[in-house]
Write a protein that holds these residues in place. Structure first.
Motif, PDB file in Angstrom:
ATOM      1  N   UNK A  49      49.032  -3.673   8.988  1.00 22.57           N
ATOM      2  CA  UNK A  49      48.348  -5.134   9.152  1.00 22.57           C
ATOM      3  C   UNK A  49      48.514  -5.378  10.387  1.00 22.57           C
ATOM      4  N   UNK A  50      50.058  -5.470  10.881  1.00 23.73           N
ATOM      5  CA  UNK A  50      51.048  -6.377  11.965  1.00 23.73           C
ATOM      6  C   UNK A  50      50.809  -5.418  13.350  1.00 23.73           C
ATOM      7  N   UNK A  51      50.258  -4.338  13.002  1.00 16.46           N
ATOM      8  CA  UNK A  51      50.380  -3.904  14.250  1.00 16.46           C
ATOM      9  C   UNK A  51      50.098  -4.005  16.255  1.00 16.46           C
ATOM     10  N   UNK A  52      49.026  -4.720  16.059  1.00 14.03           N
ATOM     11  CA  UNK A  52      49.364  -5.747  17.040  1.00 14.03           C
ATOM     12  C   UNK A  52      50.756  -6.899  17.884  1.00 14.03           C
ATOM     13  N   UNK A  53      51.380  -7.531  16.568  1.00 12.99           N
ATOM     14  CA  UNK A  53      52.365  -8.004  16.874  1.00 12.99           C
ATOM     15  C   UNK A  53      53.625  -7.003  16.966  1.00 12.99           C
ATOM     16  N   UNK A  54      53.846  -5.869  16.450  1.00  5.54           N
ATOM     17  CA  UNK A  54      54.564  -4.943  16.222  1.00  5.54           C
ATOM     18  C   UNK A  54      54.382  -4.234  17.616  1.00  5.54           C
ATOM     19  N   UNK A  55      53.222  -3.293  17.517  1.00  8.20           N
ATOM     20  CA  UNK A  55      53.949  -2.463  18.652  1.00  8.20           C
ATOM     21  C   UNK A  55      54.051  -3.218  19.904  1.00  8.20           C
ATOM     22  N   UNK A  56      55.411  -1.484  20.798  1.00 13.17           N
ATOM     23  CA  UNK A  56      55.466  -2.725  21.696  1.00 13.17           C
ATOM     24  C   UNK A  56      54.336  -2.298  23.305  1.00 13.17           C
ATOM     25  N   UNK A  57      53.842  -1.389  22.998  1.00 18.25           N
ATOM     26  CA  UNK A  57      53.039  -0.831  24.161  1.00 18.25           C
ATOM     27  C   UNK A  57      51.434  -1.451  23.851  1.00 18.25           C
ATOM     28  N   UNK A  58      50.840  -0.876  24.347  1.00 20.71           N
ATOM     29  CA  UNK A  58      49.249  -0.952  24.598  1.00 20.71           C
ATOM     30  C   UNK A  58      48.433   0.865  23.990  1.00 20.71           C
ATOM     31  N   UNK A  59      48.803   0.964  22.795  1.00 24.53           N
ATOM     32  CA  UNK A  59      48.539   2.607  22.055  1.00 24.53           C
ATOM     33  C   UNK A  59      47.387   3.396  23.360  1.00 24.53           C
ATOM     34  N   UNK A  60      45.827   3.206  23.728  1.00 23.69           N
ATOM     35  CA  UNK A  60      45.176   3.365  24.447  1.00 23.69           C
ATOM     36  C   UNK A  60      45.410   3.602  25.829  1.00 23.69           C
ATOM     37  N   UNK A  61      46.707   3.064  26.154  1.00 24.46           N
ATOM     38  CA  UNK A  61      47.178   2.335  27.795  1.00 24.46           C
ATOM     39  C   UNK A  61      48.215   4.163  28.378  1.00 24.46           C
ATOM     40  N   UNK A  62      47.080   4.696  29.306  1.00 25.97           N
ATOM     41  CA  UNK A  62      47.765   5.865  30.220  1.00 25.97           C
ATOM     42  C   UNK A  62      48.411   6.074  31.055  1.00 25.97           C
ATOM     43  N   UNK A  63      49.490   6.432  31.862  1.00 23.34           N
ATOM     44  CA  UNK A  63      50.705   7.205  32.298  1.00 23.34           C
ATOM     45  C   UNK A  63      50.781   8.296  32.808  1.00 23.34           C
ATOM     46  N   UNK A  64      49.942   8.947  33.435  1.00 18.72           N
ATOM     47  CA  UNK A  64      50.013   9.897  33.882  1.00 18.72           C
ATOM     48  C   UNK A  64      51.748  10.424  34.795  1.00 18.72           C
ATOM     49  N   UNK A  65      52.374   9.405  34.184  1.00 18.40           N
ATOM     50  CA  UNK A  65      53.345   9.866  35.620  1.00 18.40           C
ATOM     51  C   UNK A  65      54.872   9.382  35.077  1.00 18.40           C
ATOM     52  N   UNK A  66      53.592   9.516  33.557  1.00 25.37           N
ATOM     53  CA  UNK A  66      55.192   8.888  31.903  1.00 25.37           C
ATOM     54  C   UNK A  66      54.627  10.334  30.860  1.00 25.37           C
ATOM     55  N   UNK A  67      54.099  11.504  31.344  1.00 31.03           N
ATOM     56  CA  UNK A  67      54.007  12.449  30.425  1.00 31.03           C
ATOM     57  C   UNK A  67      54.546  13.114  29.946  1.00 31.03           C
ATOM     58  N   UNK A  68      55.157  12.952  28.300  1.00 28.45           N
ATOM     59  CA  UNK A  68      55.864  13.978  27.810  1.00 28.45           C
ATOM     60  C   UNK A  68      56.871  13.645  27.868  1.00 28.45           C
ATOM     61  N   UNK A  69      57.176  12.396  27.566  1.00 31.73           N
ATOM     62  CA  UNK A  69      58.892  11.821  27.461  1.00 31.73           C
ATOM     63  C   UNK A  69      59.363  11.966  26.541  1.00 31.73           C
ATOM     64  N   UNK A  70      61.536  12.300  26.951  1.00 33.18           N
ATOM     65  CA  UNK A  70      61.917  12.200  25.619  1.00 33.18           C
ATOM     66  C   UNK A  70      62.263  10.784  24.827  1.00 33.18           C
ATOM     67  N   UNK A  71      62.879  10.338  24.269  1.00 31.97           N
ATOM     68  CA  UNK A  71      63.375   9.301  23.405  1.00 31.97           C
ATOM     69  C   UNK A  71      63.761   8.972  23.791  1.00 31.97           C
ATOM     70  N   UNK A  72      63.672   7.517  24.190  1.00 27.77           N
ATOM     71  CA  UNK A  72      63.887   5.976  24.904  1.00 27.77           C
ATOM     72  C   UNK A  72      63.565   5.535  25.931  1.00 27.77           C
ATOM     73  N   UNK A  73      62.913   6.248  26.687  1.00 29.78           N
ATOM     74  CA  UNK A  73      62.681   6.815  28.095  1.00 29.78           C
ATOM     75  C   UNK A  73      61.717   5.112  28.789  1.00 29.78           C
ATOM     76  N   UNK A  74      62.532   4.453  29.585  1.00 32.14           N
ATOM     77  CA  UNK A  74      61.498   3.183  29.948  1.00 32.14           C
ATOM     78  C   UNK A  74      61.789   2.529  28.854  1.00 32.14           C
ATOM     79  N   UNK A  75      61.685   1.783  27.631  1.00 29.57           N
ATOM     80  CA  UNK A  75      61.382   1.212  26.100  1.00 29.57           C
ATOM     81  C   UNK A  75      60.802   1.777  25.550  1.00 29.57           C
ATOM     82  N   UNK A  76      60.317   3.327  25.433  1.00 27.47           N
ATOM     83  CA  UNK A  76      59.182   4.351  24.686  1.00 27.47           C
ATOM     84  C   UNK A  76      60.232   4.843  23.749  1.00 27.47           C
TER      85      UNK A  76
END
Length: 295
Positions: A49-76
């Motif tokens: 219900x509150x996905x736009x308010x809770x999600x920390x990032x845009x779920x469709x925003x791509x960053x090819x320099x940050x592919x397959x990073x582990x837990x906690x990488x730069x706020x992810x």
């Protein structure tokens, strides 16, 4: 002669009778397993219900320099996927699609299958044979293969996936409703209602529905967990929700090729599916126990 004073003694009122549904609610609040599972299920509902308010990032925003990073990488907090998208954000948005594909097919099947089962059980005769033989045709195929075949024939997409799941849930729901309605048809009060001139529609709406609702509700709650697993399976095979939509089954499919790089990141969609399905099953068990009059 002395007059005697008449003392009015307080009259104790009998406790009000507790209704059936009040007893059901009371039993549910006493079931700790149900309460725990319900509390866990409230999390994906709130996230959806509150996905736009809770999600920390845009779920469709791509960053090819940050592919397959582990837990906690730069706020992810849960890492990133194969295109550098935030896994946590996609899980939050994916809860919307997963809950829709879990609840809508069961609701549609309950309405259609329950109505057909009640008509078949009450009317009987040739109508019963026609409806139930049509339902038996679906039992000739395994539900998973039938869902894949129907979804493959109609093409991928959310609407087609929901339609495929609804079709495979209608026959068992119809069978449950027909079994209960057939048992009610031969009872004395049903014969009395017919003798009083009540129409079939009135008998169904007034006498049958209140007795059929509980079995249908219990069986429908047990199908929700299976629905979310089947819907995720269709998306995993490419027959359900299409990319780039955030969906747990689709995420599991896209991340499976990177399981040897970041296995814990790849397992997150699967963990969400398993936990949600298990909690729906626990809730179903609690509802079944609460609706059981004998208990």
């Amino acid at each position: 002669m002395k007059s005697e004073a008449i003392v009015a003694l307080p009259v104790e009122r009998a406790p009000a009778a507790i209704g059936y549904w009040q007893q059901v609610v009371a039993r549910l609040f006493k079931n700790r397993t149900f309460l725990c599972a319900f509390a866990v299920l409230s999390a994906p509902v709130i996230l959806a219900v509150f996905a736009p308010l809770i999600a920390p990032f845009d779920p469709y925003q791509q960053d090819m320099l940050a592919r397959m990073k582990s837990f906690g990488y730069e706020g992810h907090w849960l890492g990133t996927d194969e295109l550098g998208r935030d896994v946590l954000s996609r899980l939050i948005y994916g809860a919307r699609i997963s809950l829709i594909t879990a609840l809508v097919p069961v609701l549609v099947a309950s309405l259609i299958g329950g109505s057909l089962g009640i008509i078949a059980g009450i009317v009987g005769s040739k109508v019963n044979s026609l409806i139930m033989r049509c339902m038996d045709v679906f039992y000739a195929f395994p539900s998973v293969l039938l869902a894949v075949a129907i979804s493959g024939a109609m093409g991928g997409g959310l609407a087609n996936g929901i339609a495929a799941l609804s079709l495979i849930f209608i026959p068992p729901m119809c069978r449950v409703a027909e079994t209960v309605a057939s048992q009610l048809r031969g009872l004395d009060y049903m014969d009395a209602a017919r003798g009083a001139g009540a129409s079939t529609f009135l008998i169904i709406t007034y006498h049958v529905l209140r007795n059929v609702v509980s079995p249908i509700l219990v069986y429908a709650s047990s199908l929700v967990g299976a629905s979310i697993v089947l819907a995720s399976g269709l998306s995993f095979l490419g027959l359900g929700v299409q990319p780039p939509t955030a969906d747990w089954g689709l995420m599991l499919s896209s991340l499976r090729q990177s399981i040897y790089i970041q296995p814990w990141v790849c397992a997150m969609p699967g963990v969400a599916i398993v936990l949600t399905a298990m909690c729906f099953n626990f809730v179903s068990d609690g509802v079944r126990d609460a609706l059981d009059v004998k208990s």
